[in-house]
Design an enzyme around this catalytic site. Structure first.
Site, mmCIF file in Angstrom:
data_model
loop_
_atom_site.group_PDB
_atom_site.id
_atom_site.type_symbol
_atom_site.label_atom_id
_atom_site.label_comp_id
_atom_site.label_asym_id
_atom_site.label_seq_id
_atom_site.Cartn_x
_atom_site.Cartn_y
_atom_site.Cartn_z
ATOM 1 N N ASP A 233 0.818 -1.209 0.000
ATOM 2 C CA ASP A 233 0.000 0.000 0.000
ATOM 3 C C ASP A 233 0.854 1.263 0.000
ATOM 4 O OD1 ASP A 233 -0.710 0.691 3.421
ATOM 5 O OD2 ASP A 233 0.808 -0.650 2.594
ATOM 6 N N GLN B 153 3.725 1.417 -1.667
ATOM 7 C CA GLN B 153 4.308 1.546 -2.995
ATOM 8 C C GLN B 153 3.320 2.145 -3.975
ATOM 9 O OE1 GLN B 153 6.479 -1.435 -5.076
ATOM 10 N NE2 GLN B 153 7.121 -2.412 -3.156
ATOM 11 N N CYS B 154 2.072 1.675 -3.932
ATOM 12 C CA CYS B 154 1.075 2.286 -4.818
ATOM 13 C C CYS B 154 0.583 3.514 -4.100
ATOM 14 C CB CYS B 154 -0.127 1.386 -5.034
ATOM 15 S SG CYS B 154 0.299 -0.310 -5.344
ATOM 16 N N THR B 155 0.662 4.623 -4.724
ATOM 17 C CA THR B 155 0.183 5.822 -4.044
ATOM 18 C C THR B 155 -1.334 5.759 -4.006
ATOM 19 O OG1 THR B 155 0.539 6.857 -6.173
ATOM 20 C CG2 THR B 155 2.042 7.444 -4.419
#
Lengths: 696, 224
Positions: free
Chosen positions: A554, A556-558
């Site tokens: 979570d 890493q993915c903005t």
């Protein structure tokens, strides 16, 4: 009061001229595109003309949109001009599919074919029932529906009398008739013109009795008219205005009269009007002398003439309607109009030219990139380049407003799909996409990769050089470093937008440290770097590092609240427009919301021009901030820029591979050592790298 | 706002427009005979509108002629054709009058259309020359009386190109914003009923201002 009693001259007719209303071409184009396709069979059409209504200008044979055969209902009732000036006349249209076939049409035989029809109508008596067929006409055309230009040529077939008719006399009707007769003739004509049944019958008989009573009769009543008249004239609606010549319709009229009734002397009446009433001064009465045909020649079709001249030359006419028919041009002018209205109504000092010419580079075509692009289009900005190495993923279309489901299924690159999308929204966009990753510090590369990474750096540098404004819209902190440095180096406007989960930041970078502007106002700004506005990295004490590896999914993915990207993207564009409209451009100083002017001033018609805008949607609060450039900035300080300029690629490689290099270079390392030696507690508000902004 | 006899806020209803239009056309026919009459063009197949039975339409005045000097006529598209496209078969016919180039005639069409978003009438117009080619705004401005060009600058009216609402082609129009305001001014100074303007005088008053911009004047008698 001159009477032409001199020896008869050859009767000369004024040619009829054509007029094609724009609406005809619009309707014809639709017909061709929707129904006919490549079918080039001849199309029956209707032309319209009426008697001359102006003493200085002749009337024309007109084509309107209702000239074409209708089978669908139009949304407007056919314009009720009243039939008085639109006498319908049958015609035929030969439209070719190529220019070559247009040129190759056998004009003579087409003309002859139509003239034959007129002759047949004369012989059969149809011309007496429906005299308008005497004015039958022909049009050849080539419609170029890619360029919206139309080439066309009218012919008004006229049967040639051999030998030609001669003119015995010609005078205004008011001089020919007695005043009593004239009054009666006018009244009869007006009555004929006012009745729906007769107003569009362009050929008629004028019978004047010996007690000066005139009556207008149909041609077919000629037999019945014999004997009970004092004067009998052959009347017709004359489009021509000239005082010494009758109009073209008389030609076939004489052919009819000669063939049906074998008259050698013909009294004709050129009926003309003004202001909607019969005008006997403008109208003419003349006497023609016709040689009767005998024997065989009475049966054979006479020769015909009648191709319309174009400014005296025997060439076709043409017209270009691209401005009113080309959909792309229509879209462009509508969008321009919208912006002009804004300027005219609300912002008279708005410079629209700078907006239409600015070239924008968008680094990142995700949630922020899509929103920025759309808002830029709204401002009339036409030149947008996307840089993004990703593909459209299934979760993207709902948040990234340029993509659709098809893009995911097709596995399109974002940079490519975004360009396509812009063109679909507005065809006149000039847009291109670059599929490329932005080299980042703190992400070390192997020696094999070096060349390609350096090539990317070079590519990015060239892109920045060739654009006027750069938007930093990527999803990591470190990917913004190189663009920030390059923008500072090239002194390009850089607008930065970054998202947290429920917060965002939008800012404009200050001018570069060694900006070569020779604007006198900037000299004292450049003396001390402190006067420059800061960039994204100016307030950092750490160089950008790898923020991505070893994080949980979570992080890493903005993940952000969906409302933020549209807000931040829109603010980023408004900020750019503010900079572009400001006389100092990139050097404009930063305002706060609490600025003394607090509103529009002469420099900035759009209002204040902040440096940074930060907001938290959990509070629905927004503040403006001001930060000066830092001498120790890892991206825009003079130290770093000059090092880059001096060492180029080796500088870049070091920065990419060794995260501490930049800190050492800028003296941040020293600074930190000094700070640590004081043993103070640093309280970090949050641990999110995105929002680290420790004030010194 | 009543759709009855009077207008007090500068705006018109659709029904009011129909009434005002007919009154205007009638008065024009009586008092302004130097011009052809306006005709009412009804609209059919209007799927959008509500249940009211009023006929909708617009006023049309077409083919107003203005003569201008020859230099104004637009160029034909470059015709890359030979100078004589007809075969020699069509021999020279002496019965055809050879015409000199006369003055170029410019024709103008005017439509008065009701704008349901602004609730006022709007003037649409276009110009074309005798062959049918549309005239550009620059050419049209030369045909306008010089005072109206300066009037445009001063009062911030602009001719703008927009889709004609019913003919689906670009026409010029005079932007309607502000109409409401100056009609209110006119109705305040109208003698008859204090601050109210009778509906049947609406278009006459409106046109007395708007017509000047396009060079169409109305005689004072029409205002009675």
């Amino acid at each position: 009061m001159s009477e032409k009693e001199t020896s008869p001259t050859i009767l000369q007719f004024a040619p009829l001229n054509s007029s094609v209303d724009e609406g005809f071409w619009h309707s014809f184009s639709s017909l061709k595109l929707d129904k006919l396709g490549i079918d080039d069979s001849p199309i029956p059409i209707t032309g319209f003309y009426g008697p001359c209504s102006h003493p200085q200008v002749s009337n024309h044979l007109t084509l309107l949109s209702e000239s074409l055969p209708l089978d669908e209902q139009s949304s407007v009732a056919s314009t009720s001009h009243g039939n008085r000036n639109k006498c319908p006349v049958p015609g035929i249209l030969y439209n070719t599919n190529t220019l070559e076939s247009f040129d190759k049409l056998d004009k003579q035989s087409l003309l002859k074919a139509e003239a034959n029809k007129i002759w047949d109508d004369i012989q059969s008596g149809k011309a007496l029932e429906d005299p308008a067929v005497l004015s039958r006409f022909l049009v050849i055309s080539f419609a170029d529906l890619k360029k919206w230009s139309f080439r066309y040529w009218f012919a008004f077939p006229a049967l040639v009398l051999d030998p030609p008719a001669s003119l015995v006399e010609l005078k205004p009707a008011s001089e020919y008739f007695s005043s009593e007769e004239a009054e009666s003739v006018s009244a009869a004509c007006n009555e004929w013109r006012n009745s729906d049944l007769t107003t569009d019958v362009p050929f008629f008989l004028v019978s004047v009795s010996s007690d000066s009573k005139a009556s207008i009769r149909h041609l077919k009543d000629w037999e019945a008219c014999q004997g009970d008249h004092h004067k009998l004239l052959f009347g017709f609606y004359d489009p021509c205005h000239l005082p010494n010549n009758p109009g073209w319709p008389l030609r076939n009229y004489l052919a009819l009269i000669r063939a049906r009734w074998s008259l050698e002397t013909v009294w004709f009446f050129c009926y003309r009007e003004s202001r909607g009433f019969a005008d006997l001064n403008l109208s003419l009465v003349g006497q023609a002398s016709v040689t009767l045909a005998s024997g065989e020649s009475a049966e054979t079709v006479p020769n015909s003439v009648g191709w319309e001249l174009n400014k005296g030359k025997r060439v076709p006419r043409s017209i270009s309607l691209a401005n009113s028919m080309d959909p792309t041009r229509l879209a462009v002018s509508a969008v321009d109009l919208n912006l002009k209205l804004m300027r005219w109504r609300a912002l008279p000092s708005l410079d629209l030219n700078v907006l239409s010419s600015v070239k924008c580079l968008l680094l990142g075509a995700g949630t922020l990139g899509c929103q920025v692009a759309r808002t830029l289009m709204g401002w009339g900005i036409r030149n947008i380049t996307f840089v993004d190495y990703g593909k459209v993923a299934m979760s993207n279309p709902v948040r990234q407003s340029l993509y659709t489901f098809e893009d995911c299924v097709g596995g399109e690159f974002k940079a490519v799909a975004a360009v396509k999308s812009l063109k679909q929204i507005f065809p006149a966009m000039e847009s291109s996409g670059v599929v490329m990753a932005i080299p980042m510090p703190g992400h070390p590369i192997s020696s094999q990769e070096e060349d390609s990474v350096l090539a990317d750096c070079k590519r990015l540098s060239e892109l920045i050089e060739s654009h006027d404004a750069v938007f930093l819209l990527t999803d990591t902190r470190e990917s913004r470093w190189l663009p920030s440095l390059l923008c500072a180096n090239a002194n390009k406007i850089a607008i930065n937008a970054a998202l947290g989960f429920d917060s965002y930041m939008v800012m404009r970078h200050g001018a570069g440290p060694t900006s070569l502007s020779d604007d006198m106002q900037n000299l004292d700004m450049n003396k001390t770097n402190k006067q420059r506005l800061g960039c994204y990295f100016c307030n950092d004490v750490v160089a950008p590092q790898d923020s991505m590896t070893d994080r949980t999914l979570d992080q890493q993915c903005t993940v952000t609240r969906p409302g933020l990207a549209p807000i931040a993207g829109a603010l980023a564009v408004e900020l750019l427009v503010g900079v572009l409209q400001h006389p100092l451009g990139i050097n404009a100083k930063g305002d706060n919301s609490s600025s003394s002017n607090g509103g529009n001033n002469d420099d900035s018609p759009l209002g204040i021009l902040p440096h940074q805008i930060r907001s938290s949607v959990s509070q629905f609060s927004q503040i403006t901030l001001l930060g000066q450039a830092s001498n120790s900035c890892t991206a825009c300080s003079e130290t770093v820029i000059s090092e880059y300029r001096e060492r180029g690629n080796s500088f870049l490689l070091e920065a990419i591979n060794h995260p501490t290099y930049l800190e050492d270079l800028t003296g941040l390392t020293e600074l930190k050592k000094a700070a640590n030696s004081f043993n103070l507690d640093w309280e970090d508000d949050d641990t999110d790298d995105e929002d680290v902004a420790v004030h010194m | 706002m009543n759709s009855g006899r009077e207008v007090s806020d500068g705006r018109l209803t659709v029904e009011g427009f129909s009434v005002a239009a007919r009154a205007f056309a009638d008065k024009w026919k009586i008092h302004n005979q130097s011009f052809p009459p306006w005709s009412w063009v009804p609209l059919i197949n209007r799927t959008l509108h509500l249940s009211n039975q009023q006929e909708e339409g617009y006023l049309s005045l077409e083919e107003i002629l203005i003569l201008s000097s020859l230099e104004e006529s637009p160029e034909d598209e470059s015709l890359n054709v030979a100078t004589d496209c007809l075969e020699k078969e069509e021999s020279v016919d002496h019965t055809i009058l050879v015409q000199n180039q006369e003055n170029e005639a410019h024709y103008y069409d005017f439509h008065i259309v009701y704008s349901s978003s602004y609730k006022v009438p709007v003037l649409y117009f276009r110009g074309y020359c005798s062959g049918g080619q549309p005239l550009s705004l620059d050419v049209i401005k030369k045909d306008l009386p010089s005072c109206s060009v300066s009037l445009l600058h001063e009062s911030k009216w602009t001719f703008i190109t927009q889709e004609h609402p019913y003919l689906n082609r670009p026409w010029f129009k005079l932007h309607p914003c502000g109409t409401e305001d100056w009609i209110k001014l006119l109705s305040q100074s109208s003698i008859s009923t204090g601050c109210q303007m009778p509906v049947d005088l609406y278009l006459v008053s409106w046109f007395s201002v708007v017509g000047q911009v396009v060079g169409l004047r109305i005689p004072l008698e029409m205002l009675n």
